[in-house]
Design a protein around this motif. Structure first.
Motif, short mmCIF file in Angstrom:
data_model
loop_
_atom_site.label_atom_id
_atom_site.label_comp_id
_atom_site.label_asym_id
_atom_site.label_seq_id
_atom_site.Cartn_x
_atom_site.Cartn_y
_atom_site.Cartn_z
N ARG A 157 0.83 -1.20 0.00
CA ARG A 157 0.00 0.00 0.00
C ARG A 157 0.88 1.26 0.00
NH1 ARG A 157 -1.54 2.74 5.06
NH2 ARG A 157 -0.41 1.82 6.79
N SER A 158 0.37 2.30 -0.63
CA SER A 158 1.13 3.54 -0.67
C SER A 158 0.37 4.64 0.06
CB SER A 158 1.34 3.97 -2.12
OG SER A 158 0.09 4.00 -2.78
N CYS A 159 -0.84 4.33 0.53
CA CYS A 159 -1.70 5.37 1.10
C CYS A 159 -1.31 5.70 2.55
CB CYS A 159 -3.14 4.89 1.08
SG CYS A 159 -3.37 3.36 1.96
N PHE A 164 -6.18 5.04 4.29
CA PHE A 164 -6.43 3.61 4.51
C PHE A 164 -7.76 3.42 5.25
CE2 PHE A 164 -6.00 -0.36 6.85
CZ PHE A 164 -5.36 -1.20 5.95
N TYR A 167 -10.83 4.33 3.08
CA TYR A 167 -11.27 3.29 2.13
C TYR A 167 -11.82 2.07 2.86
CZ TYR A 167 -9.95 5.73 -2.07
OH TYR A 167 -9.93 6.62 -3.11
N PRO A 173 -11.62 -0.81 -2.32
CA PRO A 173 -10.24 -0.32 -2.42
C PRO A 173 -10.11 0.78 -3.45
CG PRO A 173 -10.45 -2.40 -3.57
CD PRO A 173 -11.79 -2.12 -2.96
N CYS A 174 -8.98 1.48 -3.42
CA CYS A 174 -8.77 2.58 -4.36
C CYS A 174 -8.23 2.05 -5.69
CB CYS A 174 -7.83 3.63 -3.76
SG CYS A 174 -6.10 3.13 -3.81
N GLU A 176 -5.38 1.97 -6.90
CA GLU A 176 -4.12 1.23 -6.82
C GLU A 176 -4.38 -0.28 -6.86
OE1 GLU A 176 -0.68 2.51 -6.23
OE2 GLU A 176 -1.80 4.08 -7.24
N TYR A 177 -5.47 -0.68 -6.25
CA TYR A 177 -5.84 -2.10 -6.24
C TYR A 177 -6.23 -2.52 -7.67
CZ TYR A 177 -8.45 -6.36 -5.23
OH TYR A 177 -8.91 -7.65 -5.24
N CYS A 182 -1.52 -2.64 -5.47
CA CYS A 182 -1.71 -2.83 -4.03
C CYS A 182 -2.61 -4.04 -3.85
CB CYS A 182 -2.35 -1.58 -3.43
SG CYS A 182 -2.70 -1.79 -1.67
N GLY A 184 -4.71 -4.44 -1.55
CA GLY A 184 -6.01 -4.04 -0.99
C GLY A 184 -6.24 -4.44 0.46
N PRO A 185 -5.25 -4.26 1.33
CA PRO A 185 -5.47 -4.63 2.73
C PRO A 185 -6.54 -3.80 3.43
CG PRO A 185 -3.41 -3.42 2.51
CD PRO A 185 -3.91 -3.69 1.13
N CYS A 186 -6.82 -2.61 2.90
CA CYS A 186 -7.81 -1.75 3.55
C CYS A 186 -9.17 -2.42 3.60
CB CYS A 186 -7.91 -0.41 2.82
SG CYS A 186 -8.28 -0.59 1.08
S1 SF4 Z 1 -6.10 -0.29 -2.07
FE1 SF4 Z 1 -6.47 0.35 0.02
S2 SF4 Z 1 -4.60 -0.11 1.06
FE2 SF4 Z 1 -4.13 -0.16 -1.09
S3 SF4 Z 1 -3.40 1.88 -1.54
FE3 SF4 Z 1 -5.57 1.86 -1.96
S4 SF4 Z 1 -6.50 2.57 -0.07
FE4 SF4 Z 1 -4.44 1.98 0.42
#
Ligand code: SF4
Length: 649
Positions: A157-159, A164, A167, A173-174, A176-177, A182, A184-186
C-alpha cells in the motif's frame, strides 16, 4: 597575521601555551569574526603548524594574513571535537570553512515492518525509530523512479493511514488495487502472509540483496508451478524479470557485495567538487555532487570537514560500513567512532590503494572532475551573460544577485506572488519567498505587486537589496517598482521583462528570429524597450530567472488550490456566492460538470447570469492553462498560511 609586531608576539606566545589535548580551534579576525574552525587531536601542535609555516597547505597564507587571534576549546576526545566543529561551523558560517549547504535535502524511503500493513513512504530524514530506512536519494526524480519500480515489483500500500481508514470505511479499495499495485489490505482483500512476503521482498530489493531476492522468488515460482497454481507462477516469473530488468539499469562497479560510499574530489585553485557514489551490493544506486568555491584549506581538511558535516548530523544520513576516498586525512579516528555509534555498526574510512575500491574512487574522482569542468565552463558563460546585461542595460552594478517578482491570480481569486533569487546565475532556493496577498484586490496586479514590494523593502535592514531587482512585466509593473523604491527611499537597478504583445507590430529583430515574439526589457527613464538578440546569453539568463519566478508563483497557487478545494474557491469568484455555487452544483450535478460546462450551459443555470457564466468559464479555462504549464520541479513540504510570507528552500 595582522597587527603590530607586539601583537604577533603575543599571539605566538598564546599558541605555545595551548593545551595538547584534543579539541577545536577558532581563528578570528581583528574584529572578532570567526574565520575558520578546525578540530585537532593535539591542539597545540595543530595550531603551531599554521603559525610555523610548515603546514604545506596551499593558499593558507590567505587565511593566516587575516588571523588576529585564536581561541581553543578542549574536548575529551576527537569525536566530541568533531561534533563541536560541526556546531560552530553551522553557527558562525566561517568564510574559510567548507559548508555543506543544508538546502540540498536528501530523501529516503521508509518502511516500518512492525505496522500491521506496512507501507512505503518517502521521508526527508533518517530517524532512529525502529523502522527501516533506505537511501539517500539525492533527487526526487531518483526517488520517484525507485518508488515506481517498487510498486511495479511489490504491491504494497502507498496510502496514508487516514486514506487507509477512509477506504476501509467505504468498503472498496482505491484505484491502486485496480491497477494491481496494491493488494487491498484496507478492505480485507490481502492475505497477511502474502503481504508480509512482499514487505520482505521490498526490503531485500532496497538493501540491494538482489541475488537472495531472485532466489526466493524462483523458489516460490517453482512451488506455485508444482502445485499447479499457474497464474501465480506466471506473476512470479514476471516479477523476477522485472527485478532483473531494474537491476540491469544500475551500473555494476564491483563484484564485492559491500555497502560503500565512495568520495572523489577534484580541485582547481579554490574551486572544489566532491562526487559521492552510493554503492550497495556492488551497484551504484545513487550519486551526487557538491560544489565549493573560494576554498582556502587543503584537500585533507576539506574532506574531513565535509564528511563530518555529511554524516555528522544527529538525524543525518546513515553511514554504510565502508567509506572510501582518495584524500588522506587524519582525525584520529573521531569520525569513525561517531559514525559507529550512530549507525550501530562498524564504519571504516579508508583510502584504498588497489582493487575494486580504488577503481570506484577513480570513477568518483573522474566524475568530480567532469562536474568541476562543467561548472567552470558554465560560470564563464554566466559571467559573460551578466556582463552583457550590465552593459546593454547600462546597469550601475554587475547583476551578481538578481531578485525577480511575479504576481499571479486566477480570475480574481488566489492572488499570490513569488520572489526568486539568483546568485551568479544559480538559483538560491533558500532565499525564495512566496506571498499571499493580504490587502490588495486579487484582480489588481499592480496593487498586488506594490503590496509585495512594500513588504520586501520594509525588511531591507535585515535583508540587503540585490544588485538587480526584476519584475515580470512591462512599463506598468516597472512603474510600481520605481514608486515602491521611491517610497522606501532606496535605489537599485531595476528591469522589467515582458514578451511583445500580439497586437504590436513585430520589431525588425523579431522578424530576424523567425517571427517568434521578442522579449522586451524595460528600464526606468528609458523610452524604448531594450531588445537583446534571441540567442543572447544575457537575455537567456533573464528569461530563466523570470520563468523560475513564474513557476514558483504558479506552484504556490496550485498548492493553495488543493488546500482550499475548488468548491470554496468557486465562491470567491467575483459575483459568485454560496447560493449560485449550490445552484450550479445542483443543476449541473457535480463540480466536474461545472468545470466542463460551456458558457451557454452555465448561463442556463437559474440565478447565474451571462456575465457569471463567463467568469466561471474563464476561471476554469485559465486553470486548465496553468495546469498544462511546464511540469513543476520538486518542491519541499509546508504551506504558507493565508496572508503569509513563506520561505521555500
Ligand atoms: S487499495 Fe487500500 S490499502 Fe491499497 S493503496 Fe488503496 S486505499 Fe491503500
Amino acid at each position: 597575521m595582522i597587527g603590530s609586531a607586539a601583537d604577533r608576539q603575543a599571539l605566538e606566545a598564546k599558541v605555545k601555551s595551548l593545551p595538547t589535548s584534543p579539541g577545536i580551534y577558532q581563528f578570528k579576525s581583528d574584529g572578532g569574526a570567526v574565520l575558520y574552525v578546525g578540530k585537532a587531536q593535539n591542539l597545540r601542535s595543530r595550531v603551531r603548524q599554521y603559525f610555523g609555516g610548515g603546514d604545506g597547505r596551499h593558499q593558507i597564507p590567505v587565511l593566516m594574513d587575516r588571523v588576529a587571534d585564536v581561541d581553543v576549546l578542549a574536548t575529551a576526545n576527537v569525536k566530541e571535537a568533531l561534533l563541536l566543529e560541526n556546531e560552530l561551523i553551522k553557527r558562525h558560517k566561517p568564510v574559510f570553512n567548507v559548508k555543506l549547504r543544508d538546502d540540498k535535502q536528501y530523501l529516503a524511503l521508509r518502511i516500518d515492518p512492525r505496522d500491521e500493513w506496512p507501507r512505503i513512504s518517502s521521508v526527508r530524514r533518517f530517524r532512529k525509530d525502529g523502522a527501516d530506512y533506505f537511501g539517500p536519494y539525492t533527487s526526487s526524480v531518483a526517488l520517484k523512479e525507485s518508488l515506481s519500480n517498487l510498486r511495479r515489483l511489490f504491491p504494497l500500500r502507498s496510502c496514508s493511514d487516514g486514506t487507509f481508514k477512509d477506504y476501509a470505511r467505504r468498503g472498496r479499495p482505491c484505484i491502486e488495487y485496480e491497477m494491481g499495485r496494491c493488494l487491498g489490505p484496507c478492505c480485507g482483500l490481502a492475505d497477511p502472509e502474502v503481504y508480509a512476503d512482499q514487505v520482505r521482498g521490498t526490503t531485500l530489493f532496497l538493501r540491494g540483496r538482489s541475488d537472495e531476492l531472485v532466489q526466493r522468488l524462483r523458489g516460490q515460482m517453482q512451488a506455485a508451478s508444482e502445485a499447479e497454481r499457474f497464474e501465480e507462477a506466471a506473476r512470479l516469473r514476471n516479477r523476477i524479470e522485472a527485478v532483473a530488468h531494474t537491476l540491469m539499469e544500475q551500473q555494476i562497479v564491483s563484484d564485492q557485495k559491500l555497502e560503500r560510499d565512495v568520495f572523489g574530489l577534484a580541485r582547481l585553485g579554490g574551486e572544489v567538487e566532491i562526487q559521492v557514489l552510493h554503492v550497495r551490493e556492488g551497484r551504484v544506486i545513487a550519486a551526487d555532487d557538491y560544489s565549493f568555491s573560494k576554498v582556502q584549506i587543503d584537500d585533507g581538511e576539506v574532506m574531513s570537514s565535509f564528511l563530518g558535516q555529511y554524516y555528522g548530523k544527529k538525524d543525518g544520513r546513515s553511514a554504510p560500513r565502508e567509506i572510501v576516498g582518495s584524500v588522506v586525512f587524519d582525525d584520529g579516528g573521531g569520525l569513525e567512532e561517531l559514525l559507529r555509534e550512530r549507525a550501530s555498526h562498524r564504519v571504516a574510512i579508508k583510502t584504498p590503494q588497489r582493487g575494486a575500491a580504488k577503481r570506484m574512487v577513480e570513477i568518483a574522482t573522474r566524475n568530480a572532475q567532469i562536474g568541476l569542468d562543467q561548472r567552470l565552463a558554465a560560470r564563464e558563460s554566466v559571467e559573460a551573460a551578466m556582463e552583457e546585461i550590465r552593459s546593454e542595460c547600462a546597469l550601475a552594478r554587475m547583476p551578481n544577485r538578481i531578485e525577480c517578482y511575479d504576481v499571479s491570480n486566477l480570475q480574481g481569486t488566489l492572488a499570490v506572488a513569488s520572489r526568486v533569487v539568483f546568485e551568479e546565475g544559480v538559483p538560491v532556493k533558500s532565499a525564495y519567498r512566496r506571498y499571499r496577498i493580504k490587502q490588495a484586490a486579487a484582480g489588481d496586479d499592480y496593487a498586488c505587486l506594490g503590496e509585495v514590494l512594500g513588504r520586501r523593502l520594509a525588511r531591507v535592514e535585515t535583508e540587503a537589496l540585490p544588485d538587480l531587482l526584476m519584475v515580470d512585466g512591462g512599463r506598468g509593473q516597472l512603474g510600481v517598482v520605481t514608486a515602491a523604491l521611491e517610497d522606501a527611499g532606496l535605489t537599485v537597478d531595476t528591469l522589467g521583462i515582458s514578451k511583445e504583445r500580439d497586437t504590436e507590430s513585430p520589431s525588425p529583430r523579431v522578424k530576424r528570429s523567425g517571427g517568434l515574439k521578442a522579449e522586451r526589457l524595460f528600464k526606468p527613464g528609458r523610452a524604448n524597450a531594450i531588445l537583446l538578440a534571441k540567442s543572447s546569453r544575457g537575455l537567456l539568463l533573464l528569461q530563466r530567472v523570470r520563468d523560475e519566478s513564474h513557476r514558483f508563483a504558479i506552484e504556490y497557487q496550485r498548492d493553495l488550490r488543493s488546500k482550499f478545494g475548488l468548491r470554496s474557491i468557486l465562491e470567491e469568484l467575483p459575483g459568485i456566492g454560496a447560493i449560485k455555487r449550490r445552484a450550479l452544483l445542483k443543476q449541473l450535478g457535480s463540480l466536474r460538470a461545472v468545470r466542463e460546462a460551456s458558457k451557454a450551459q452555465l448561463a442556463a443555470v437559474s440565478g447565474v447570469s451571462g456575465r457569471d457564466a463567463e467568469t466561471i468559464h474563464d476561471f476554469f479555462a485559465r486553470m486548465a492553462k496553468v495546469d498544462e504549464g511546464p511540469a513543476l520541479p520538486e518542491s519541499g513540504s509546508g504551506e504558507g498560511g493565508p496572508g503569509g510570507e513563506d520561505p521555500r528552500g
